[in-house]
Design a protein around this motif. Structure first.
Motif, short mmCIF file in Angstrom:
data_model
loop_
_atom_site.label_atom_id
_atom_site.label_comp_id
_atom_site.label_asym_id
_atom_site.label_seq_id
_atom_site.Cartn_x
_atom_site.Cartn_y
_atom_site.Cartn_z
N THR A 320 0.84 -1.20 0.00
CA THR A 320 0.00 0.00 0.00
C THR A 320 0.87 1.24 0.00
O THR A 320 2.05 1.19 0.36
N PHE A 321 0.31 2.39 -0.38
CA PHE A 321 1.12 3.60 -0.49
C PHE A 321 1.54 4.12 0.88
O PHE A 321 2.50 4.89 0.99
N ILE A 328 -3.80 1.10 -2.76
CA ILE A 328 -2.52 0.95 -3.50
C ILE A 328 -2.40 1.99 -4.61
O ILE A 328 -1.43 1.95 -5.38
N SER A 331 0.87 3.77 -5.51
CA SER A 331 1.85 3.28 -4.54
C SER A 331 3.20 3.06 -5.22
O SER A 331 3.26 2.47 -6.31
N THR A 385 6.77 -0.18 2.51
CA THR A 385 5.73 0.47 3.30
C THR A 385 5.96 0.15 4.77
O THR A 385 6.16 -1.01 5.12
#
Length: 432
Positions: A320-321, A328, A331, A385
């Motif tokens: 995920t970003f 996402i 991302s 992340t």
């Protein structure tokens, strides 16, 4: 107060729940029947910490209800537009949904309304919405008073409900004293956080805020590249910078770039707003350029360090970003996976929330149930992340599982005392 919220996406659902918790009667309006059915059962289409639990509480107390029909606005004095404004091919915000909603409001409203635009929209959109509603009212041959309000959202994914309930500020663009009083009643729990200005100022504040935060991130990332060249440590550099109250520490952490649904889209949109106005946004274009190249810069370091990627197993931790969301969109992990697969690497990946969405884009990646499984037999590990269970995983156990103990920390978050035996490469720092 009865409030209608049109658009049950990320912003709309969060604001609906927040307003319901503040004691307002909320009517959520959404054209997607399946989404309505899901919401009525207390199930959200997105992951957002604490939001689903509060939604269920409001459903039990009948403080919130949902409908497919725009006519539900006639039970409300305030109508909030929270539909999406995705980026067009040229970067401009696509106002298709906003315009459709405005038309529907004009066709169906029967009494005086305050129309609140919560969606992120370019400067001048308030005028466009007013013209559309006026046009529909004229077609009907009726004269119903209404006013357009700009009230942009400043919600951070992963803590959206907390931000909605404990905002830094609530920006409201309006013209009349009656509208101001209504908005004060709507946000009575946060009266000291209200900032009133014009509609156009309010519309621009949203874009300007996100673009400035993106600027801080890109500045730190470009400084990180310099730090590696001159033998400095970007973490210490930005810490020293942030101690200056005029600068601050937030959004000054170096990494692999910003992503998500806001910063990339809003930066592009502001560039186009400037272009349309004849303004050459040189600084903002540089911010975008740095972000667009940051992942490639980082991955070149990965490829060079491990002397090629073909047939090497690379574990990517985090998809995920940012942590605490399942989003996402934009991302950096998307570009990382694409690069690795293009270079013929064997890729394993882990994320507590982002795997289902990423599987639809990259079915050839091996997805794991936990980070330790992902790193098993890996030639290198990329932390993309900063999920807590990744940052705090048992790095000693991971050391025994990998083929080569090389960590590329794309967020500069793993503490050195946890990495005995690892070769560590961060962003703007290299400590082995």
């Amino acid at each position: 107060m009865n409030v209608a919220v049109i658009g049950m996406g990320y912003v709309g659902t969060t604001m609906s729940v927040a307003l319901g918790l503040d004691g307002h009667q909320v009517f959520g309006i959404e054209k997607d029947k399946k989404k309505i059915q899901s919401l009525e059962q207390g199930s959200l289409p997105i992951y957002e910490d604490g939001l689903e639990e509060k939604l269920r509480e409001l459903l039990l107390s009948k403080q919130i209800s949902f409908s497919q029909y725009i006519s539900a606005i006639n039970s409300c004095s305030v109508v909030m537009i929270a539909v999406g404004t995705p980026a067009s091919e040229d970067g401009r915000a696509d106002l298709t949904y906003v315009k459709k909603v405005a038309s529907q409001i004009g066709k169906h409203m029967k009494s005086e309304k305050l129309i609140v635009i919560k969606s992120t929209v370019p400067v001048g959109t308030g005028d466009v919405v007013k013209q559309i509603i006026d046009q529909e009212l004229r077609r009907r041959g009726v004269d119903i008073p209404f006013e357009i309000i700009s009230n942009p959202e400043f919600l951070r994914e992963g803590r959206a409900l907390q931000d909605a309930r404990n905002p830094d500020r609530i920006v409201i663009g309006c013209t009349s004293s009656s509208a101001k009083k209504t908005m004060e009643a709507l946000y009575q729990s946060h009266i000291d956080k209200l900032y009133f200005t014009t509609v156009r100022n309010s519309e621009l504040i949203k874009y300007a805020s996100n673009a400035f935060l993106a600027t801080k991130i890109s500045f730190a990332n470009e400084l990180a590249r310099l730090s590696e060249k001159v033998g400095a440590n970007i973490t210490d550099v930005t810490k020293g910078m942030g101690m200056d109250n005029r600068i601050g520490t937030q959004f000054l952490q170096a990494g692999i770039g910003y992503g998500g649904s806001c910063f990339p889209k809003d930066t592009d949109a502001l560039l186009q707003i400037g272009k349309d106005a004849g303004i050459d946004f040189t600084l903002l274009q540089a911010v975008k350029n740095v972000n667009d190249t940051q992942v490639k810069w980082f991955l070149n370091k990965v490829e060079t360090t491990i002397e090629g990627l073909a047939n090497k197993k690379i574990a990517v931790l985090g998809l995920t970003f940012k942590p605490h969301t399942d989003d996402i969109r934009e991302s950096p992990a998307i570009r990382i996976l694409d690069f690795l697969l293009h270079k013929k690497a064997r890729v394993s990946a882990y994320d507590p929330k982002g795997i289902p969405a990423m599987q639809r884009i990259f079915p050839d990646v091996t997805y794991s149930a936990d980070p330790l499984e992902a790193v098993d037999q890996a030639n290198a590990v990329i932390l993309a992340t900063e999920w807590p269970d990744i940052v705090k995983m048992d790095w000693d156990m991971a050391l025994r599982k990998v083929v080569n103990p090389i960590l590329f920390d794309g967020r500069n978050v793993v503490e050195s005392h946890l990495l005995r035996g690892w070769d560590y490469y961060g962003v703007g720092v290299c400590v082995s």
